[in-house]
Design a protein around this motif. Sequence first.
Motif, mmCIF file in Angstrom:
data_model
loop_
_atom_site.group_PDB
_atom_site.id
_atom_site.type_symbol
_atom_site.label_atom_id
_atom_site.label_comp_id
_atom_site.label_asym_id
_atom_site.label_seq_id
_atom_site.Cartn_x
_atom_site.Cartn_y
_atom_site.Cartn_z
ATOM 1 N N THR A 160 47.303 14.036 79.737
ATOM 2 C CA THR A 160 47.607 14.372 78.753
ATOM 3 C C THR A 160 48.521 16.125 78.913
ATOM 4 O O THR A 160 47.404 16.538 80.004
ATOM 5 N N ILE A 161 49.047 16.847 77.719
ATOM 6 C CA ILE A 161 49.373 18.012 78.042
ATOM 7 C C ILE A 161 49.179 18.378 77.188
ATOM 8 O O ILE A 161 49.808 18.219 75.465
ATOM 9 N N LEU A 162 48.916 19.575 77.284
ATOM 10 C CA LEU A 162 47.688 20.313 75.424
ATOM 11 C C LEU A 162 48.386 21.723 75.606
ATOM 12 O O LEU A 162 48.997 22.217 76.771
ATOM 13 N N THR A 163 48.060 22.119 74.556
ATOM 14 C CA THR A 163 48.257 23.562 74.394
ATOM 15 C C THR A 163 47.291 24.845 74.214
ATOM 16 O O THR A 163 46.106 24.101 73.246
ATOM 17 N N VAL A 164 47.624 26.019 74.446
ATOM 18 C CA VAL A 164 46.375 26.391 73.993
ATOM 19 C C VAL A 164 47.314 28.023 73.409
ATOM 20 O O VAL A 164 48.187 28.610 73.570
ATOM 21 N N THR A 165 46.785 28.759 71.931
ATOM 22 C CA THR A 165 47.555 29.484 71.473
ATOM 23 C C THR A 165 46.202 31.448 72.027
ATOM 24 O O THR A 165 45.937 30.856 72.794
ATOM 25 N N GLU A 166 47.700 32.419 71.585
ATOM 26 C CA GLU A 166 47.244 33.174 72.762
ATOM 27 C C GLU A 166 45.639 33.697 71.791
ATOM 28 O O GLU A 166 44.294 34.090 72.339
ATOM 29 N N ASP A 167 45.572 33.682 70.429
ATOM 30 C CA ASP A 167 43.671 33.840 69.926
ATOM 31 C C ASP A 167 43.052 32.934 71.050
ATOM 32 O O ASP A 167 42.065 33.359 71.071
ATOM 33 N N GLN A 168 43.283 31.712 71.441
ATOM 34 C CA GLN A 168 42.258 30.711 71.947
ATOM 35 C C GLN A 168 42.238 31.506 73.083
ATOM 36 O O GLN A 168 41.367 31.336 74.087
ATOM 37 N N ILE A 169 43.141 32.024 74.412
ATOM 38 C CA ILE A 169 43.159 32.330 75.283
ATOM 39 C C ILE A 169 42.048 33.890 74.847
ATOM 40 O O ILE A 169 41.339 33.999 76.125
ATOM 41 N N ARG A 170 42.876 34.364 74.578
ATOM 42 C CA ARG A 170 42.044 36.358 74.514
ATOM 43 C C ARG A 170 40.714 35.401 74.039
ATOM 44 O O ARG A 170 39.762 36.233 74.740
#
Length: 373
Positions: free
Chosen positions: A312-322
């Motif tokens: 699958t292809i998922l996404t992550v938010t800026e806060d999750q990256i930080r």
Amino acid sequence: MTDYQCAMCEVRSPVETLTWCCPQCRGPWDLDFAAGPVPRNSLSGRTNSLWRYEEALPLAAADASRGPQAVSLGEGRTPLVPLTETVTAKLDFLMPTLSFKDRGAVMLAELARHLKPRRVIADSSGNAGTSIAAYCARAGLDCTVYVPATTSQKKVEQISAHGARLDIVPGGREEAALAARAAADEDGVFYASHVYNPYFLHGTKTYVYEIWEDLGGRLPETLVVPAGNGTLLLGASLAIEELHSHGLIAERPALIAVQASAVAPLAFAFRAGADDILAPAATTPTLAEGIAIPNPPRARQILTAVRATGGTILTVTEDQIRAAQLDLAGRGLFVEPTGVACWAAIGAHGLDDRTTVVPLCGAGAKTGLALRE
């Protein structure tokens, strides 16, 4: 040498012509190459770089026409470090230029050394340009790198330090790519494109060969990889198919791609069931600059590769990256924001229920800490 071929148009071109894309559809090349089986039990005495997998590579590690040894800076053979009981990180930021892009750059530099172009050009948001510059320096090749004006100053300095000429292009990643492609049409120019040239993918596939070797001839149930232009994902897909076709693995692992939610054309297309991206993504600023690709040229191949493995292809938010960057730093691993996207996805999407390997793709020293707003 083998031929380039276009998957869409079935057009072919000899590698020696320096034609960087399909002249009919302007799409990226694939390579007419059949990898041989890699004898795992015979690897212990081989060179400690990615050239150890010579049966699987479209360029030989030793060839009388190019000297006793291919271009190398000792790339590859990065360690696997457990993060949880099921999730293991592969530390690809421990490469010579501090990013996984060295896997593909060494192949392009070796190919260029054979072809002897007037000059080599590349475009990049930073890491690929740094790798191309370093390996061209190693191979004694003239090199120009096109980068967007938004590129991290530390990456710009690193490219310059390797002796490459910098062409800083106003705008973003897409503008830098367009400028490089215009220059690539000049006579005698080798476009060391990590997107359009398939030799790069045959370098990045060694990421999976190393995991297979180090896990004793097997792969985890899941491989989670970042996806912008998809060069690591497509290299992983090549390796999985080669290992499976030679009977060296029994099952194919699921490929899970990760994008930043700010620039996620692949994730949007995957959710819509589309075969290609529906429209270029808006160029929204994101900490994950290395995967912020609005219109990836190999989108069709990426979507096909993920679906073929049941991924699958998922996404992550800026806060999750930080948060993921700080979490890894607290574990002793300082990784740049793009390079932590997969670890962010593990926590955000609960991907720790199966054996999994994630790549830590670039060193934190390249960009610094993603401070909270």
